[in-house]
Design an enzyme around this catalytic site. Structure first.
Site, PDB file in Angstrom:
ATOM      1  N   VAL A 221     120.998 107.796   2.321  1.00  0.00           N
ATOM      2  CA  VAL A 221     121.902 106.834   2.963  1.00  0.00           C
ATOM      3  C   VAL A 221     121.510 105.407   2.578  1.00  0.00           C
ATOM      4  O   VAL A 221     122.363 104.596   2.207  1.00  0.00           O
ATOM      5  CB  VAL A 221     121.910 107.020   4.499  1.00  0.00           C
ATOM      6  CG1 VAL A 221     122.796 105.977   5.161  1.00  0.00           C
ATOM      7  CG2 VAL A 221     122.383 108.422   4.860  1.00  0.00           C
TER       8      VAL A 221
ATOM      9  N   VAL B 297     134.098  88.899   4.277  1.00  0.00           N
ATOM     10  CA  VAL B 297     133.213  88.315   5.286  1.00  0.00           C
ATOM     11  C   VAL B 297     133.259  86.790   5.255  1.00  0.00           C
ATOM     12  O   VAL B 297     133.086  86.144   6.279  1.00  0.00           O
ATOM     13  CB  VAL B 297     131.760  88.797   5.026  1.00  0.00           C
ATOM     14  CG1 VAL B 297     130.772  88.108   5.945  1.00  0.00           C
ATOM     15  CG2 VAL B 297     131.665  90.296   5.197  1.00  0.00           C
TER      16      VAL B 297
ATOM     17  N   GLU C 217     128.630 103.304  13.842  1.00  0.00           N
ATOM     18  CA  GLU C 217     129.767 104.077  13.331  1.00  0.00           C
ATOM     19  C   GLU C 217     129.315 105.322  12.558  1.00  0.00           C
ATOM     20  O   GLU C 217     129.913 106.391  12.657  1.00  0.00           O
ATOM     21  CB  GLU C 217     130.621 103.186  12.410  1.00  0.00           C
ATOM     22  CG  GLU C 217     131.861 103.846  11.839  1.00  0.00           C
ATOM     23  CD  GLU C 217     132.852 104.217  12.919  1.00  0.00           C
ATOM     24  OE1 GLU C 217     133.500 103.324  13.460  1.00  0.00           O
ATOM     25  OE2 GLU C 217     132.974 105.426  13.231  1.00  0.00           O
TER      26      GLU C 217
ATOM     27  N   GLY D  80     130.022 110.596   9.986  1.00  0.00           N
ATOM     28  CA  GLY D  80     129.683 109.956   8.703  1.00  0.00           C
ATOM     29  C   GLY D  80     130.644 108.834   8.346  1.00  0.00           C
ATOM     30  O   GLY D  80     130.705 107.813   9.026  1.00  0.00           O
TER      31      GLY D  80
ATOM     32  N   ILE E  79     133.897 108.703   8.463  1.00  0.00           N
ATOM     33  CA  ILE E  79     135.182 108.580   9.177  1.00  0.00           C
ATOM     34  C   ILE E  79     135.029 107.534  10.288  1.00  0.00           C
ATOM     35  O   ILE E  79     134.107 107.633  11.092  1.00  0.00           O
ATOM     36  CB  ILE E  79     135.589 109.903   9.870  1.00  0.00           C
ATOM     37  CG1 ILE E  79     135.319 111.108   8.987  1.00  0.00           C
ATOM     38  CG2 ILE E  79     137.035 109.859  10.326  1.00  0.00           C
ATOM     39  CD1 ILE E  79     135.468 112.433   9.731  1.00  0.00           C
TER      40      ILE E  79
ATOM     41  N   GLY F 120     121.526 122.767  -1.265  1.00  0.00           N
ATOM     42  CA  GLY F 120     121.199 121.476  -0.641  1.00  0.00           C
ATOM     43  C   GLY F 120     122.243 121.050   0.382  1.00  0.00           C
ATOM     44  O   GLY F 120     122.260 119.899   0.823  1.00  0.00           O
TER      45      GLY F 120
ATOM     46  N   GLU G  87     120.033 121.820   5.673  1.00  0.00           N
ATOM     47  CA  GLU G  87     118.638 121.377   5.703  1.00  0.00           C
ATOM     48  C   GLU G  87     117.699 122.580   5.602  1.00  0.00           C
ATOM     49  O   GLU G  87     118.070 123.700   5.973  1.00  0.00           O
ATOM     50  CB  GLU G  87     118.341 120.708   7.063  1.00  0.00           C
ATOM     51  CG  GLU G  87     119.269 119.592   7.432  1.00  0.00           C
ATOM     52  CD  GLU G  87     118.787 118.254   6.913  1.00  0.00           C
ATOM     53  OE1 GLU G  87     117.647 118.167   6.428  1.00  0.00           O
ATOM     54  OE2 GLU G  87     119.577 117.303   6.987  1.00  0.00           O
TER      55      GLU G  87
ATOM     56  N   LYS H 186     126.368 114.038  19.038  1.00  0.00           N
ATOM     57  CA  LYS H 186     127.518 113.212  18.624  1.00  0.00           C
ATOM     58  C   LYS H 186     128.563 113.140  19.749  1.00  0.00           C
ATOM     59  O   LYS H 186     129.189 112.099  19.958  1.00  0.00           O
ATOM     60  CB  LYS H 186     128.111 113.778  17.327  1.00  0.00           C
ATOM     61  CG  LYS H 186     127.141 113.615  16.153  1.00  0.00           C
ATOM     62  CD  LYS H 186     127.547 114.424  14.941  1.00  0.00           C
ATOM     63  CE  LYS H 186     126.593 114.194  13.767  1.00  0.00           C
ATOM     64  NZ  LYS H 186     126.747 115.172  12.691  1.00  0.00           N
TER      65      LYS H 186
ATOM     66  N   GLY I   7     126.246 112.542   3.785  1.00  0.00           N
ATOM     67  CA  GLY I   7     126.080 112.139   2.380  1.00  0.00           C
ATOM     68  C   GLY I   7     125.873 110.638   2.275  1.00  0.00           C
ATOM     69  O   GLY I   7     126.345 109.871   3.119  1.00  0.00           O
TER      70      GLY I   7
HETATM   71  N1  HSE Z   1     123.440 117.401   9.601  1.00  0.00           N
HETATM   72  C1  HSE Z   1     124.678 116.709   9.799  1.00  0.00           C
HETATM   73  C2  HSE Z   1     125.836 117.631   9.433  1.00  0.00           C
HETATM   74  C3  HSE Z   1     124.755 115.474   8.948  1.00  0.00           C
HETATM   75  O1  HSE Z   1     125.636 118.710   8.854  1.00  0.00           O
HETATM   76  O2  HSE Z   1     126.962 117.276   9.716  1.00  0.00           O
HETATM   77  C4  HSE Z   1     124.990 114.169   9.577  1.00  0.00           C
HETATM   78  O3  HSE Z   1     124.910 114.045  10.931  1.00  0.00           O
END
Ligand code: HSE
Length: 428
Positions: free
Chosen positions: A12, A31, A127, A132, A134, A185, A188, A203, A301
């Site tokens: 990130v 800006v 945000e 991510g 969105i 990948g 995790e 979330k 991502g």
């Molecule tokens: N591990 C999270 C997912 C990534 O798979 O959505 C970001 O929060």
């Protein structure tokens, strides 16, 4: 020049550097002044020898960020509760604006952060912590601010959505699919937070504050993961006209209470969320003015998450240029009147293995009838060695009634096994 301090340089962090480099002219125009990453804090600078930092300075010391008066914004992308919590508190106390992608620390400590930010006349933006790239949070705060949000359903975890999509598309069981996702990948090495529904629950806690002004914690969210979803259930669901998705659900109940849950859910194939595949995330909401709305995109991502972070920086930088601030805080968070999980409603899909014997159906339906659970569909699937598979879909009932009925169903002699129980949402 808006000077930024960055903590963390994983995927990130690198995504943020690339976006700022590539879109600098455009960002400056938006800006009114350039955005510049002045200092980057990492644990081990040697790991990043291959990266072009431009004129950004590398440090291992947090003090180089908070004691630098030129740095106005601190961006935290290390994740986890510790030491991120301390960094964020100290940054706010030093009058720095904070941008974070960290769902865990925001979901646990958002109220503290809002209070600290208010006290020190700064702001915190997050945000990237949900969905991510969105802009879910900004949409709820600004775009849908005219609405009472009646319900919000989200696919908020990309890993589990990828796995569920692949179970269905590749006709593979959960374990094989998870292993493949790890090799690619896309999951995790330790996927437990994702698989168990805990990541989505964090979330949902953040969205509860934004959409419902409710101050809740993860303990207030019922969550169940996807580890028991089988290929067979996925196939039967499809035959019956449903997809199975790990949904985060926030709803008003009985007109005054709220319920927050995360669980695998059967939704009609015609529902917009049924078409959100692979690692994509989405939020589907109903507002009393806008009606139904769907936001979707990449939930993880470097580049999508970096997009959300840089947008937050732009918002803060814009405010700074215009001399306004504290627009993102939730100063009026309430203690939510939560509907106890046992009293929430859901329809259910139940798959049982029973002796292929007369009067078995009568016994099953008798148990459900006793709990006043009405059946919507019932199917007898394969029969092998005198064992039949029965699939029942009920009409909505309370969780406690279903839990009691499942226990009574499994006590019936002719019921060999209760293989699956999955919640069904037909009217969402
Ligand atoms: N591990 C999270 C997912 C990534 O798979 O959505 C970001 O929060």
């Amino acid at each position: 020049m808006i000077e930024v301090g960055l903590i963390g340089l994983g995927n990130v962090g690198q995504g943020i550097l690339n976006i700022i480099q590539e879109n600098q002219a455009l960002l400056t125009q938006r800006v009114g002044q350039p955005i510049h990453i002045k200092t980057i804090m990492v644990r081990d600078p040697k790991k990043y020898n291959h990266i072009d930092f431009g004129d950004s300075k590398i440090t291992t010391q947090f003090s180089d960020l908070i004691n630098d008066n030129e740095i106005k914004i601190i961006v935290e992308v290390i994740g986890g509760e510790t030491p991120a919590y301390d960094y964020i508190c100290q940054a706010l106390e030093h009058g720095k604006y904070v941008v974070t992608a960290n769902k865990e620390v925001v979901s646990k400590h958002q109220k503290t952060f809002f209070e600290l930010a208010k006290k020190h006349q700064v702001d915190i933006y997050y945000e990237a912590a949900v969905g991510g790239g969105i802009p879910i949070i900004r949409s709820l705060k600004v775009g849908f601010s005219a609405n009472k949000i009646e319900s919000l359903l989200g696919i908020l975890n990309g890993t589990t959505n990828y796995i569920l999509t692949k179970i269905e598309q590749d006709s593979q069981e959960f374990d094989v699919t998870l292993k493949e996702a790890q090799e690619l990948g896309l999951a995790e090495a330790d996927p437990s937070m994702d698989i168990s529904g805990l990541d989505a629950a964090h979330k949902l806690v953040i969205l509860a504050a934004v959409a419902f002004k409710s101050n809740i914690q993860v303990k207030d969210v019922f969550y169940e993961g996807i580890e028991n979803i089988t290929l067979k259930d996925m196939k039967y669901a499809k035959e019956l006209g449903f997809a199975i998705k790990l949904l985060a659900l926030a709803k008003h109940v009985n007109g005054k209470q709220l319920s927050f849950k995360v669980h695998p859910t059967m939704i009609p194939l015609s529902h917009p969320l049924a078409n959100i595949h692979n690692e994509m995330n989405a939020a589907y909401l109903k507002g009393n003015a806008v009606g139904e709305a769907l936001l979707s995109g990449k939930g993880a991502g470097g580049s999508p998450t970096g997009s959300a972070i840089v947008s937050d920086i732009v918002d803060i930088a814009f405010d700074h240029t215009q001399d306004v601030n504290r627009r993102n805080l939730e100063p009026n968070l309430k203690t939510a009147d939560l509907c106890p999980f046992e009293d929430t409603d859901s329809a259910f899909y139940i798959r049982l293995k029973v002796n292929d014997h007369h009067s078995v159906l009568e016994q099953l339906l008798g148990v459900l009838a006793k709990a006043e659970i009405s059946v919507s569909k019932i199917l007898q699937k394969e029969i092998q060695n005198n064992i039949a598979e029965i699939v029942i879909i009920t009409h909505p009932t309370k969780e406690h009634q279903m839990a009691q009925s499942i226990s009574e169903l499994t006590d019936i002699d002719t019921v060999k096994k209760c293989c699956s129980v999955i919640r069904v949402e037909e009217q969402v």
